[in-house]
Design an enzyme around this catalytic site. Structure first.
Site, PDB file in Angstrom:
ATOM      1  N   ASP A 193       0.823  -1.203   0.000  1.00  0.00           N
ATOM      2  CA  ASP A 193       0.000   0.000   0.000  1.00  0.00           C
ATOM      3  C   ASP A 193       0.867   1.267   0.000  1.00  0.00           C
ATOM      4  O   ASP A 193       2.103   1.186  -0.043  1.00  0.00           O
ATOM      5  CB  ASP A 193      -0.939  -0.061   1.223  1.00  0.00           C
ATOM      6  CG  ASP A 193      -2.284   0.584   0.974  1.00  0.00           C
ATOM      7  OD1 ASP A 193      -2.386   1.447   0.105  1.00  0.00           O
ATOM      8  OD2 ASP A 193      -3.239   0.213   1.690  1.00  0.00           O
ATOM      9  N   GLU A 223      -0.737   1.883  -5.132  1.00  0.00           N
ATOM     10  CA  GLU A 223      -0.556   3.319  -4.893  1.00  0.00           C
ATOM     11  C   GLU A 223      -1.702   4.125  -5.509  1.00  0.00           C
ATOM     12  O   GLU A 223      -1.577   5.312  -5.730  1.00  0.00           O
ATOM     13  CB  GLU A 223       0.839   3.810  -5.294  1.00  0.00           C
ATOM     14  CG  GLU A 223       1.261   3.560  -6.708  1.00  0.00           C
ATOM     15  CD  GLU A 223       0.563   4.458  -7.705  1.00  0.00           C
ATOM     16  OE1 GLU A 223      -0.458   4.002  -8.236  1.00  0.00           O
ATOM     17  OE2 GLU A 223       1.040   5.587  -7.951  1.00  0.00           O
ATOM     18  N   TRP A 224      -2.825   3.445  -5.769  1.00  0.00           N
ATOM     19  CA  TRP A 224      -4.101   4.067  -6.147  1.00  0.00           C
ATOM     20  C   TRP A 224      -4.040   4.837  -7.474  1.00  0.00           C
ATOM     21  O   TRP A 224      -4.798   5.762  -7.703  1.00  0.00           O
ATOM     22  CB  TRP A 224      -4.618   4.982  -5.037  1.00  0.00           C
ATOM     23  CG  TRP A 224      -4.411   4.466  -3.655  1.00  0.00           C
ATOM     24  CD1 TRP A 224      -4.727   3.210  -3.217  1.00  0.00           C
ATOM     25  CD2 TRP A 224      -3.843   5.151  -2.525  1.00  0.00           C
ATOM     26  NE1 TRP A 224      -4.397   3.081  -1.889  1.00  0.00           N
ATOM     27  CE2 TRP A 224      -3.857   4.259  -1.438  1.00  0.00           C
ATOM     28  CE3 TRP A 224      -3.347   6.433  -2.325  1.00  0.00           C
ATOM     29  CZ2 TRP A 224      -3.377   4.604  -0.176  1.00  0.00           C
ATOM     30  CZ3 TRP A 224      -2.868   6.791  -1.075  1.00  0.00           C
ATOM     31  CH2 TRP A 224      -2.883   5.884  -0.011  1.00  0.00           C
ATOM     32  N   GLY A 225      -3.074   4.488  -8.316  1.00  0.00           N
ATOM     33  CA  GLY A 225      -2.979   5.159  -9.617  1.00  0.00           C
ATOM     34  C   GLY A 225      -2.406   6.556  -9.545  1.00  0.00           C
ATOM     35  O   GLY A 225      -2.419   7.285 -10.538  1.00  0.00           O
ATOM     36  N   GLU A 226      -1.875   6.945  -8.378  1.00  0.00           N
ATOM     37  CA  GLU A 226      -1.428   8.328  -8.205  1.00  0.00           C
ATOM     38  C   GLU A 226      -0.225   8.688  -9.058  1.00  0.00           C
ATOM     39  O   GLU A 226      -0.042   9.834  -9.429  1.00  0.00           O
ATOM     40  CB  GLU A 226      -1.099   8.600  -6.730  1.00  0.00           C
ATOM     41  CG  GLU A 226      -2.352   8.690  -5.896  1.00  0.00           C
ATOM     42  CD  GLU A 226      -2.107   9.305  -4.527  1.00  0.00           C
ATOM     43  OE1 GLU A 226      -0.947   9.326  -4.067  1.00  0.00           O
ATOM     44  OE2 GLU A 226      -3.095   9.742  -3.920  1.00  0.00           O
ATOM     45  N   ASP A 276      -9.976   3.603  -3.494  1.00  0.00           N
ATOM     46  CA  ASP A 276     -10.666   2.402  -3.019  1.00  0.00           C
ATOM     47  C   ASP A 276     -12.079   2.273  -3.575  1.00  0.00           C
ATOM     48  O   ASP A 276     -12.820   3.242  -3.662  1.00  0.00           O
ATOM     49  CB  ASP A 276     -10.759   2.415  -1.489  1.00  0.00           C
ATOM     50  CG  ASP A 276      -9.402   2.190  -0.849  1.00  0.00           C
ATOM     51  OD1 ASP A 276      -8.395   2.125  -1.584  1.00  0.00           O
ATOM     52  OD2 ASP A 276      -9.358   2.079   0.394  1.00  0.00           O
TER      53      ASP A 276
HETATM   54  C1  GLA Z   1      -5.887   1.392   1.534  1.00  0.00           C
HETATM   55  C2  GLA Z   1      -6.017   0.390   0.384  1.00  0.00           C
HETATM   56  C3  GLA Z   1      -7.187  -0.544   0.672  1.00  0.00           C
HETATM   57  C4  GLA Z   1      -6.964  -1.262   2.001  1.00  0.00           C
HETATM   58  C5  GLA Z   1      -6.732  -0.259   3.121  1.00  0.00           C
HETATM   59  C6  GLA Z   1      -6.279  -0.925   4.411  1.00  0.00           C
HETATM   60  O1  GLA Z   1      -6.993   2.221   1.580  1.00  0.00           O
HETATM   61  O2  GLA Z   1      -6.202   1.064  -0.831  1.00  0.00           O
HETATM   62  O3  GLA Z   1      -7.358  -1.467  -0.371  1.00  0.00           O
HETATM   63  O4  GLA Z   1      -5.860  -2.119   1.880  1.00  0.00           O
HETATM   64  O5  GLA Z   1      -5.749   0.707   2.759  1.00  0.00           O
HETATM   65  O6  GLA Z   1      -6.066  -0.001   5.427  1.00  0.00           O
END
Ligand code: GLA
Length: 697
Positions: free
Chosen positions: A200, A233-236, A255
């Site tokens: 993450d 890393e959420w596509g950042e 998410d």
């Molecule tokens: C981030 C991730 C999620 C999950 C949470 C856990 O938000 O993107 O998928 O793993 O952390 O805290």
């Protein structure tokens, strides 16, 4: 298990080459934005790789020819992760993980391809031990992680674990992250028998993302154990542009939550990234919500269909110990899974997407195409394409397999279906010489929306159109309604033969008994016919009739009127308050740019609120904007739709802007839809207000 050192070699070379290039260009590692305080909002919308410019931006040549050095994740990983169902709650424990592994075997999911049983955040204690080692939470995992791994391995499955490329994980309790501990943590994971790591992005201290993720890649490789590496890393930092040689998959967005709006917004951001996916390098639009309760079964089938055609990782996110037979049926559909797991490894791409009617096609290894006909809108729509448009070679006819109905037909070339609201028809279409073994495909449709005022009759027309190369014979059509309703055909409902391209149109009157309560009622249009060889075919189109109240004369506040349907990215649509966030009734007074409004609707993008106007209304007006309760920057664009026509819209509004007046002429429309989109950057913080929204009839 055999470790293939080739990956190490190739990846290292590419990694150091990239570093050298960065150095040569005089580029210092850029500091990640908003990175020290744990969780951040999703980053900006990914750039859509332009056809021609793709090679310039994607360092890894897209397509099947790429040799994947370590042989891991040659198809998208399949398995389970607890996060979407438990977050950090106490039910996330050893018993759960073992229970899921048991069910994988018992329910045939292992056989269907599900393999990884993955632990998310909150498995550890907040402090490392005196030797700097991670310590599993003794309450959740009394036997430790190795014992869980052994249990899972004994079932022929694999174990995954989670940590963050930061000083702490994302949970506010602050579990240890691996930044600066990469070697030792990776060693510990390998010693426990871990097969998959989700890494993450929280608390990353502003260290460059490539540097952080590459450090863990190298640490994992140094263990010698094959470990699938999931970058989160959420596509950042546009990982699709650089992470093919770092990890096997990378999250492309923030998410997911268990809502239609969230799923839809993520899907829209992940679809354009198709050119970057391939064996060993997958776009990850986040884990599945199927079965968690926030969407309908139709919506979950869409979620699963779209994730499969996008060659997304299929990580089950519901607690299977409590799952319904329907949930197992969706997750276990092997014909759909085969689309996801096709060895060619293509991610499906958008063929067309007009008016919320999406066609997505995926090339399969055997030359066939998986085709998703997806209806984003709140009412049934005809979604259509052709064999040529999805890339199939010319042929007399094609075999068309319906992957949810498990039935085969043939088509002369047109691929079409009436798709229920939020539904997806998923097909596999092949140019083969077996087409004549199957009856002709037909498209069933209903013209005119099924809106009925109790005690009165509605007139509708059904259509059965032959899409096949051969005639459909002895065609009969029937319209089924709930008990007590009256349904009458007022024109012929049979045809001796329906040649290619011809339609049997039948008019009907549908009467809901007086006193029927307003709401949605299930109807079904059913056609039966025979192929020239005599094989019997049956096709059914599920329909929804809305029993409605006539719209009130004069001007009404939309916050006071019943709606036909409402969807929201987070929580429910609120009447006369803001959206709040996730619960019902958690909103505050609607406030835009410091002005408080007593009436209106509070929504959260992506959102749609639909009203029945029955052709009797003229105008919708509202003061729209992002609610002041949004702390970080929310971005919302507002639209008013009259039936299938966009009647008015704003640009992207932010919470720094005052309310804007939006007004639309909706004369003649049967329905009016208020739509709030995410402004193109994901739905985080997108609290939209339709202040003083009113309807004049
Ligand atoms: C981030 C991730 C999620 C999950 C949470 C856990 O938000 O993107 O998928 O793993 O952390 O805290």
């Amino acid at each position: 298990m055999r470790h293939l050192p080739a990956r190490t070699t190739r990846r290292r070379v590419v990694g150091s080459l990239a570093a050298a290039l960065l150095c040569a260009a005089g580029l210092a590692a850029p500091a990640a934005a908003r990175d020290t305080a744990g969780r951040t909002a999703a980053g900006p919308s990914p750039t859509h790789p332009a056809e021609g410019g793709r090679a310039a931006t994607a360092p890894v040549a897209p397509g099947p020819a790429t040799k994947v050095p370590d042989g891991l994740a040659l198809t998208p990983p399949m398995g389970f992760n607890n996060w979407n169902s438990t977050h950090c709650r106490a039910e996330f424990d050893e018993a759960m993980v073992k229970g899921i592994a048991d069910l994988f075997v018992e329910k045939g999911l292992k056989e269907a391809g599900y393999q990884y049983v993955n632990l998310d955040d909150c498995w550890a204690l907040p402090e490392r031990d005196a030797n700097g080692k991670l310590v599993p939470d003794p309450v959740r995992f009394p036997g430790g992680i190795k014992a869980v791994a052994d249990y899972v391995h004994a079932k022929g499955l694999k174990l995954g674990i989670y940590t963050s490329a930061g000083t702490k994980t994302c949970n506010s309790a602050g579990f240890p992250g691996a930044l600066g501990h990469e070697r030792s943590d990776a060693r510990q994971f390998a010693d426990w028998g871990v097969d998959y790591l989700k890494y993450d992005n929280c608390n990353n201290q502003g260290v460059d993302a490539r540097q952080r993720y590459t450090a863990m890649r190298d640490a994992l490789e140094a263990t010698g154990r094959p470990i699938v590496y999931s970058i989160c890393e959420w596509g950042e930092n546009k990982p699709w542009e650089w992470a093919a040689d770092v990890g096997h998959l990378w999250r492309t967005t923030g998410d997911i939550s268990d809502s239609w709006g969230s799923m839809l917004s993520i899907m829209k951001r992940n679809l354009p990234l198709a050119p970057y996916a391939g064996p060993g390098r997958w776009n990850d639009p986040d884990m599945l919500e199927v079965g968690n309760g926030g969407m309908t079964d139709t919506e979950y089938r869409t979620h699963f269909s779209l994730w499969s055609i996008m060659a997304a990782p299929l990580l089950i996110g519901s607690d299977l110990r409590k799952a319904s037979p329907r949930t197992f049926e969706i997750l276990g559909n092997e014909e759909v899974i085969a689309v996801d797991q096709d060895p060619l490894g293509r991610q499906g791409s958008v063929v067309s997407s007009e008016g919320g009617r999406w066609v997505v096609a995926k090339q399969m290894k055997d030359g066939s195409r998986a085709v998703a006909l997806f209806n984003e809108t709140g009412s049934a729509q005809s979604v259509a394409t052709t064999a040529k448009a999805v890339g199939l070679p010319g042929a007399d006819a094609y075999t068309l397999r319906d992957l949810w109905q498990h039935k085969s037909y043939h088509t002369a070339g047109r691929i079409a279906a009436t798709v229920p609201a939020h539904g997806t028809v998923l097909l596999r279409v092949s140019a083969d010489d077996k087409w004549s073994h199957h009856p002709p495909a037909t498209e069933l449709a209903l013209k005119g929306g099924l809106f009925v005022e109790a005690g009165t009759s509605a007139k509708v027309t059904s259509e059965v159109t032959n899409l096949g190369r051969t005639a459909a014979q002895r065609v009969t059509v029937a319209l089924g309604a709930p008990a007590g309703w009256a349904v009458r055909a007022t024109s012929p409902s049979t045809a001796a033969a329906l040649p290619t391209g011809r339609t049997l149109a039948t008019t009907w009157t549908v009467t809901a008994p007086a006193g029927t309560r307003p709401g949605a009622y299930d109807l079904a249009l059913k056609a039966t016919y025979r192929s020239p060889q005599g094989a019997r075919a049956e096709k059914e189109l599920p329909l929804t009739a809305q029993v409605v109240l006539a719209p009130p004369a004069g001007t009404s506040s939309l916050g006071d009127l019943p709606w036909l349907s409402a969807t929201n990215g987070w929580g429910p649509v609120e009447r006369d308050t803001s959206n709040g966030d996730s619960g019902a009734g958690d909103g505050r007074p609607i406030t835009i740019g410091g002005t408080v409004y007593a009436k209106g609707l509070g929504v959260h993008a992506e959102s749609t609120v639909e009203y029945y106007t029955g052709g009797a209304c003229e105008k919708v007006t509202a003061q729209v904007g992002v609610d002041d309760e949004t702390i970080v920057k929310g971005t919302v664009a507002f639209e008013i739709w009259a039936d299938g026509r966009k009647a008015a819209s704003t640009g992207v509004l932010t919470n720094a802007m005052p309310a804007q007046e939006l007004s639309a002429d909706v004369s003649g429309a049967q329905t009016v839809r208020l739509v709030a989109t995410d402004g193109g950057d994901g739905i985080d913080s997108d609290h939209g207000d339709w202040a003083q929204a009113s309807l004049s009839c």
